[in-house]
Design an enzyme around this catalytic site. Structure first.
Site, PDB file in Angstrom:
ATOM      1  CG  ASP A  40     -10.668   1.979   2.357  1.00 29.25           C
ATOM      2  OD1 ASP A  40     -10.831   2.041   1.129  1.00 29.25           O
ATOM      3  OD2 ASP A  40      -9.674   1.430   2.893  1.00 29.25           O
ATOM      4  CG  ASP A  79     -13.329  -1.152   1.255  1.00 32.26           C
ATOM      5  OD1 ASP A  79     -13.157  -2.309   0.808  1.00 32.26           O
ATOM      6  OD2 ASP A  79     -13.082  -0.128   0.596  1.00 32.26           O
ATOM      7  CD  GLU A 111      -6.797  -1.680   0.019  1.00 37.37           C
ATOM      8  OE1 GLU A 111      -5.555  -1.548   0.126  1.00 37.37           O
ATOM      9  OE2 GLU A 111      -7.577  -0.719  -0.118  1.00 37.37           O
ATOM     10  CD  GLU A 174      -7.780   0.779  -7.112  1.00 34.24           C
ATOM     11  OE1 GLU A 174      -8.351   0.177  -6.175  1.00 34.24           O
ATOM     12  OE2 GLU A 174      -7.601   2.003  -7.117  1.00 34.24           O
TER      13      GLU A 174
HETATM   14  O1  KIV Z   1     -12.546   2.207  -1.384  1.00 26.26           O
HETATM   15  C1  KIV Z   1     -13.008   2.069  -2.530  1.00 26.26           C
HETATM   16  O2  KIV Z   1     -13.849   2.846  -2.998  1.00 26.26           O
HETATM   17  C2  KIV Z   1     -12.527   0.939  -3.319  1.00 26.26           C
HETATM   18  C3  KIV Z   1     -12.877   0.890  -4.775  1.00 26.26           C
HETATM   19  C4  KIV Z   1     -12.203   1.977  -5.507  1.00 26.26           C
HETATM   20  C5  KIV Z   1     -12.598  -0.423  -5.376  1.00 26.26           C
HETATM   21  O3  KIV Z   1     -11.869   0.088  -2.798  1.00 26.26           O
END
Ligand code: KIV
Length: 257
Positions: A40, A79, A111, A174
């Site tokens: 995302d 995501d 997340e 992260e």
């Molecule tokens: O949205 C994304 O690109 C991510 C990565 C940075 C892990 O979640």
């Protein structure tokens, strides 16, 4: 997914990069990356927004479908965007199902640690492989007050264990200190994929436009620029504009008789 998980036991360091469209997915897949994430982060690097909060599930499904067409061999993870899984485990499962059925994702990512355990359990109970994401969770940017390194080691360990116990096959870690990421990696059976979490993780992920030097609105310390394609694009386009204006392009070799 099983090969991805087994890599930890074999000591094979996993590589993961983001992709948002067919052309880039083909290139990254051909180059041998283990997994592609339709992140995302597209809210920032594709849509030009300040964060990922406004990205919708429909947009994620759309970009996942584009990337899926370019994937031959890598594991395709998509995501779950903000507010597509926080309402209830049922909402989380329905959203994950859309990324798999309509987008062609092999797995989904969401997340949160302890706070997302029920959603993770619902999704994995339906046989959808799920990757967790702890530490700096960009969808929490308003609560965190910015994109900051997360240092509460005890809480990070609790989150990592909660994600694994709920059924995740891997966890993105992260922006956490190197020693904390190393302890989490040693404690988990599933692979950790680091971004700004040092070299001890079982794998690494970067946002592809960052790695290629295509996006420099934000320059986090953990990004390494492996190329300066931004500069290459500017030079190519300047040359094209000059040649069109001078009449040098198109030449006879680009024209039909
Ligand atoms: O949205 C994304 O690109 C991510 C990565 C940075 C892990 O979640």
């Amino acid at each position: 997914m099983p090969d991805f998980v087994a890599a930890k036991g074999r000591g094979h360091r996993l590589t993961m990069l983001t992709a948002y469209d067919y052309t880039m997915a083909r290139l990254l897949d051909d180059a041998g990356v283990d997994s592609l994430l339709v992140g995302d982060s597209l809210g920032m690097v594709v849509q030009g927004q300040a964060d990922s909060l406004a990205v919708t599930l429909d947009e994620m499904v759309y970009h996942t479908r584009l990337v899926a067409r370019g994937v031959r061999r890598s594991l395709l993870v998509a995501d779950l965007p903000f507010m597509s899984y926080q309402v209830s485990p049922q909402q989380a499962l329905e959203s994950a199902g859309r990324l798999v059925k309509e987008g062609g994702a092999h797995a989904v990512k969401l997340e949160g640690g302890v706070r997302s355990a029920a959603a993770i359990a619902a999704i994995t109970a339906a046989e959808i492989p799920l990757m967790g994401h702890i530490g700096l969770t960009p969808q929490s940017v308003r609560r965190l007050g910015g994109f900051k390194v997360q240092r509460d080691a005890e809480r990070l360990m609790e989150d990592a264990l909660a994600v694994e116990t709920a059924g995740a096959f891997a966890v993105v870690v992260e922006c956490v200190p190197t020693d904390v990421a190393a302890r989490i990696t040693a404690a988990l059976k599933v692979p950790t994929i680091g971004i700004g979490a040092g070299p001890s993780c079982d794998g690494q992920i970067l946002v592809t436009p960052d790695l290629l030097g295509l996006f420099d609105d934000i320059r986090p310390r953990f990004v390494k620029h492996y190329a300066d394609l931004g500069q290459a694009v500017r030079k190519a386009v300047e040359t094209y504009c000059r040649e069109v204006r001078d009449g040098a392009f198109p030449g006879p070799e680009h024209s039909f008789r």
